[in-house]
Design an enzyme around this catalytic site. Structure first.
Site, PDB file in Angstrom:
ATOM      1  N   SER A 173       0.845  -1.094  -0.132  1.00  0.00           N
ATOM      2  CA  SER A 173       0.154   0.037   0.069  1.00  0.00           C
ATOM      3  C   SER A 173       0.917   1.325   0.015  1.00  0.00           C
ATOM      4  O   SER A 173       1.863   1.423  -0.623  1.00  0.00           O
ATOM      5  CB  SER A 173      -0.915  -0.066   1.349  1.00  0.00           C
ATOM      6  OG  SER A 173      -1.647   1.040   1.237  1.00  0.00           O
TER       7      SER A 173
ATOM      8  N   VAL B  59      -6.905   4.469  10.915  1.00  0.00           N
ATOM      9  CA  VAL B  59      -5.763   4.564   9.886  1.00  0.00           C
ATOM     10  C   VAL B  59      -6.064   5.038   8.630  1.00  0.00           C
ATOM     11  O   VAL B  59      -7.286   4.942   8.155  1.00  0.00           O
ATOM     12  CB  VAL B  59      -5.094   3.268   9.972  1.00  0.00           C
ATOM     13  CG1 VAL B  59      -4.509   3.175  11.365  1.00  0.00           C
ATOM     14  CG2 VAL B  59      -5.868   2.186   9.331  1.00  0.00           C
ATOM     15  N   GLU B  60      -5.079   5.628   7.806  1.00  0.00           N
ATOM     16  CA  GLU B  60      -5.088   6.262   6.399  1.00  0.00           C
ATOM     17  C   GLU B  60      -6.325   7.127   6.266  1.00  0.00           C
ATOM     18  O   GLU B  60      -7.123   7.258   5.379  1.00  0.00           O
ATOM     19  CB  GLU B  60      -5.640   4.994   5.465  1.00  0.00           C
ATOM     20  CG  GLU B  60      -4.181   4.015   5.179  1.00  0.00           C
ATOM     21  CD  GLU B  60      -4.504   3.037   4.214  1.00  0.00           C
ATOM     22  OE1 GLU B  60      -5.288   3.053   3.407  1.00  0.00           O
ATOM     23  OE2 GLU B  60      -3.469   2.105   4.086  1.00  0.00           O
ATOM     24  N   GLY B  61      -6.225   8.122   7.286  1.00  0.00           N
ATOM     25  CA  GLY B  61      -7.282   9.073   7.020  1.00  0.00           C
ATOM     26  C   GLY B  61      -8.747   8.796   8.229  1.00  0.00           C
ATOM     27  O   GLY B  61      -9.396   7.809   7.804  1.00  0.00           O
TER      28      GLY B  61
END
Length: 822
Positions: A211, A501-503
């Site tokens: 990712s 996570v990731e925003g």
């Protein structure tokens, strides 16, 4: 005809033309012809005809003659627009330019072209990708022992790490020319779904290197030397990567990272080397405790002007070997007792040469653009796929458990309260799978789906949290008691991790989905902004004028379509669907028009302040999200052959999404900052009131029933997860027992009938079986079968217990001082 009659005809023609979305020229010609014929062929008075033609001529001249409208309106509105225009920061501009637009743009149009949806190629795996899923992925699943990882060792054993590295799980996105697997985004997604269905620890371990990490960044931006050095080593598992972005004072606001890299020179082995002195403090970095190479984001500065006149050079990315002097790496965080490798990375005055910058010196200051472009792709796959795999596992497990577990001599899945939760699990799992597949397929088509990826990340993780919560309610104590027999607890505990996570989901919902979508996906807004900022004033006016009047027509058309479709005309909309799906396509069209109109009203009345109206933005984002998810559900139904047996689940999902759309629009109108505008929105979008209902009990019963026994719909719903019976696959074992429980239900009913009639009077279950055999209620073969199945059921519902001192962790660290506060 009287003036009022002619006026009514004029308005009618205008509304019809707007509803049909034809051009201004068509409106002008059609209106002129209709009014002219009516005046000539009827006994209309001179003054009635004169005034109605005057009333028509003014807007007709204004709309058709550019010079008139530019002089009297556009040039003045352009000045206002420039003042009201929200000032985009460089961060926002980069984020907007990072993505591409496809189906999300259609949803903004007010009248989606469903041919674009249907023409998206059905996602399919290659023979090689299928072999990887059936071979190494299946083997990894058989090696997994989630209880051992989380409760006993706090890590996967060395043989699992070696297997993951040797079989190139870290190299799914690395092209074959560098020794990687070169898989499609779809295959990447399917691998994560299958692994995550067994273990969050293994799933996170496999997901991160594929990712937002060094490999993806190197592929897109690295120099040839960097690619040739790192990519083969990453593919072979000789390097384990991680990427450090989040700092204690900069989480979701990643562009405010305080970490710095100062351009300097340092003597190494007697030679002066130009490089960067890095000081940083990162946390929450997955794989950092075992990483051998660390990607870092930092603010690069050149106070001595070694590179040029500019001092603050912007966000830059670099690759730093973990054994570089000054690196502090290896300690671990504990993310909600889900023991994947995660921890801090710190460094002070860590010197690296300039060739450590990803992409070399030409990429100095471009770090945020690099991250935004990569995140648009990575966020579309990792968390949506992992969440979908978890959701499918939960659906597969909970349906089986609800049929096996009995209360009051009845499978708990037959109780209406349990059915409510089961149908939510099934419907939301279907939506998760649909969104994950459609968004991954967009990546394979070469898209960078920034808005769809935000939708997919936020809503699949949120739906997965809802699914696991419902499953925990159904399982009761079975889900609460941790141990080797618990297959749900860690998933429930870990749900907030994927939300964060990731925003973080709150940020994604309130700022990103509509915040980016309103500008990026809208057919005119971004173009108008660009036209308004052109240096050539004449060219700016010409372009802005053309876009503005198209935009005004688009808004008026959406208002008209929204109003009449609210009266019921949506049923007449042309639809590519069959008898079952036609109404769903038509409703997407209806709410697309409502969404387009509401978006324009919000942007026009709130202007730049809309950025700060996060609740308004969030509700509009909810509408866009559920339109996208409803579209994905229909695409999945189409791609799977429009199976009639799946229709209850599809219908449940569609009714759920439409209900959520209506609720978002309704709450938006009631809470709109300007109450008069909110009232107008409500009257246009819901002229007859709001009528959408959540999925009904009868439909819910049908959906819940599909989860309670093996069938093709259940198999399709839960496809791609690990269903192979192995030592630690409790869910697969339970589903094996499910079939036997169903086969023996007639025998259980026979015994229950005998018990009620008094033929069997024993209380203890084993004694009841003995009496049933003795009194010829069942024969010897049936007795043996029931004895075996009941023992297996007892294993399914069993929970664990431990010695009194089993949780003494004093050996892990002797004093609190050894625990650092990050």
């Amino acid at each position: 005809m009287s003036f009022l009659a002619l006026l009514g005809l004029f308005i009618l023609v205008t509304l019809v033309i707007a509803y049909l979305r034809t051009s201004v020229k068509t409106w002008t010609v059609a209106t002129a012809v209709v009014l002219g014929l009516c005046i000539v062929l009827t006994d209309s008075s001179f003054w009635a005809g004169f005034f109605i033609l005057l009333l028509f001529a003014i807007p007709a001249l204004f709309l058709n003659i550019k010079a008139i409208r530019q002089h009297y309106f556009t040039q003045h509105f352009l000045k206002f627009f420039r003042k009201a225009l929200p000032q985009l920061s460089e961060t926002e501009r980069v984020a907007l330019e990072a993505g591409t637009v496809h189906w999300d743009g259609e949803l903004f149009s007010g009248k989606p072209n469903f041919n674009r949806l249907h023409n998206m190629k059905k996602p399919e795996l290659t023979t090689e990708e299928k072999a990887f899923l059936d071979g190494p992925v299946q083997k990894l699943c058989e090696m997994i022992d989630e209880h051992e990882y989380n409760h006993v060792k706090g890590d996967m054993p060395k043989k699992v790490w070696e297997f993951i590295a040797n079989e190139k799980f870290f190299a799914m996105i690395i092209p074959k020319e560098y020794g990687g697997l070169g898989f499609s985004a779809l295959a990447h997604s399917y691998v994560l779904q299958k692994v995550a269905s067994r273990s969050a620890v293994a799933g996170a371990t496999v997901a991160v290197p594929n990712s937002l990490g060094p490999a993806e960044l190197l592929l897109h931006y690295g120099t040839d030397e960097q690619r040739n050095h790192y990519l083969p080593r990453l593919a072979q598992g000789k390097e384990i990567p991680c990427f450090g972005l989040t700092a204690p004072s900069a989480g979701s606001d990643a562009t405010s990272i305080p970490d710095v890299g100062v351009v300097c020179k340092k003597k190494i082995d007697g030679k002066e080397v130009l490089g960067i002195s890095l000081t940083f403090d990162k946390r929450y970095i997955t794989l950092s405790p075992v990483a051998t190479v660390v990607g870092l984001a930092f603010q690069m500065t050149d106070p001595d002007h070694i590179l040029g006149d500019k001092e603050h050079l912007g966000i830059t990315l670099a690759l730093v070997p973990s054994d570089t002097p000054g690196m502090d790496i290896g300690r671990r965080h504990i993310p909600l007792d889900v023991y994947f490798m995660n921890g801090p990375v710190r460094g002070k005055d860590v010197f690296v040469p300039m060739d450590a910058i990803i992409g070399g010196e030409k990429m100095i200051g471009h770090g945020w653009r690099m991250l935004s472009e990569v995140l648009a792709v990575g966020r579309a796959i990792s968390l949506p796929s992992s969440s979908t795999g978890g959701a499918k596992m939960v659906a597969y497990a909970t349906g089986a458990y609800a049929r096996i577990r009995k209360q009051f001599n009845l499978p708990i899945g037959r109780f209406e309260g349990i059915e409510e939760a089961l149908c939510r699990i099934a419907g939301k799992t279907y939506s998760c799978a649909a969104v994950s597949s459609m968004t991954a397929a967009a990546v394979d088509r070469g898209e960078r789906p920034s808005v769809p990826s935000a939708i997919a990340k936020m809503h699949t993780t949120d739906m997965a949290r809802s699914i696991i919560s419902d499953a925990m309610d159904i399982h009761g104590g079975k889900g609460i008691i941790m141990g080797p027999n618990n297959y749900l607890g860690r998933a429930w505990m870990g749900a907030p991790i994927w939300i964060t996570v990731e925003g973080a989901n709150i940020l994604t919902r309130s700022l990103i989905i509509f915040g980016q979508g309103a500008i990026r996906c809208h057919p005119y807004v971004l173009k108008e902004m660009e036209a308004a900022n052109l240096a050539d004033q004449d060219e700016s006016l010409q372009q802005f004028d053309e876009l503005l009047f198209k935009h005004m027509g688009y808004t008026f058309q959406n208002a008209v379509r929204s109003f009449f479709q609210g009266l019921g005309s949506w049923r007449l909309e042309p639809s590519p669907g069959d008898k079952f799906t036609k109404k769903f396509y038509s409703k997407i069209t209806r709410y697309s028009a409502s969404f387009g109109f509401a978006s324009d009203v919000a942007m026009l009345t709130l202007g730049g302040s809309l950025k700060k109206r996060e609740s308004t933005s969030a509700r509009l984002g909810d509408v866009l999200s559920h339109l996208y998810m409803a579209s994905a559900v229909l695409k999945r139904y189409l791609d799977q052959g429009q199976q009639s047996a799946d229709q209850p689940v599809v219908a449940w999902a569609m009714h759920h999404h439409f209900y959520e759309i209506e609720q978002a629009l309704k709450i938006l109108s009631y809470n709109f900052p300007n109450k008069a505008v909110g009232f107008m929105l409500r009257r246009v979008i819901f002229p007859l009131g709001s009528h959408e209902l959540p999925p009904g009990d009868r439909l819910g019963h049908k959906v819940a029933t599909l989860l309670l026994s093996p069938n093709e719909t259940r198999d399709r719903l839960c496809d791609g997860i690990d269903k192979q019976v192995s030592e630690n696959n409790l869910v697969a074992k339970m589903n094996q027992v499910l079939a036997k429980v169903i086969d023996t239900e007639p025998l259980e009913r026979r015994i229950l009938k005998a018990e009620k009639s008094g033929e069997i009077d024993a209380i203890e279950p084993a004694e009841q079986l003995n009496q049933a055999l003795e009194r010829n209620v069942i024969n010897k073969s049936e007795f043996n079968t029931l004895t075996k199945v009941r023992a297996q059921v007892a294993d399914v519902i069993a929970v664990d217990d431990f010695p009194h001192d089993a949780f003494d962790r004093t050996q892990a660290y002797s004093t609190r001082e050894e625990v650092k506060i990050a």
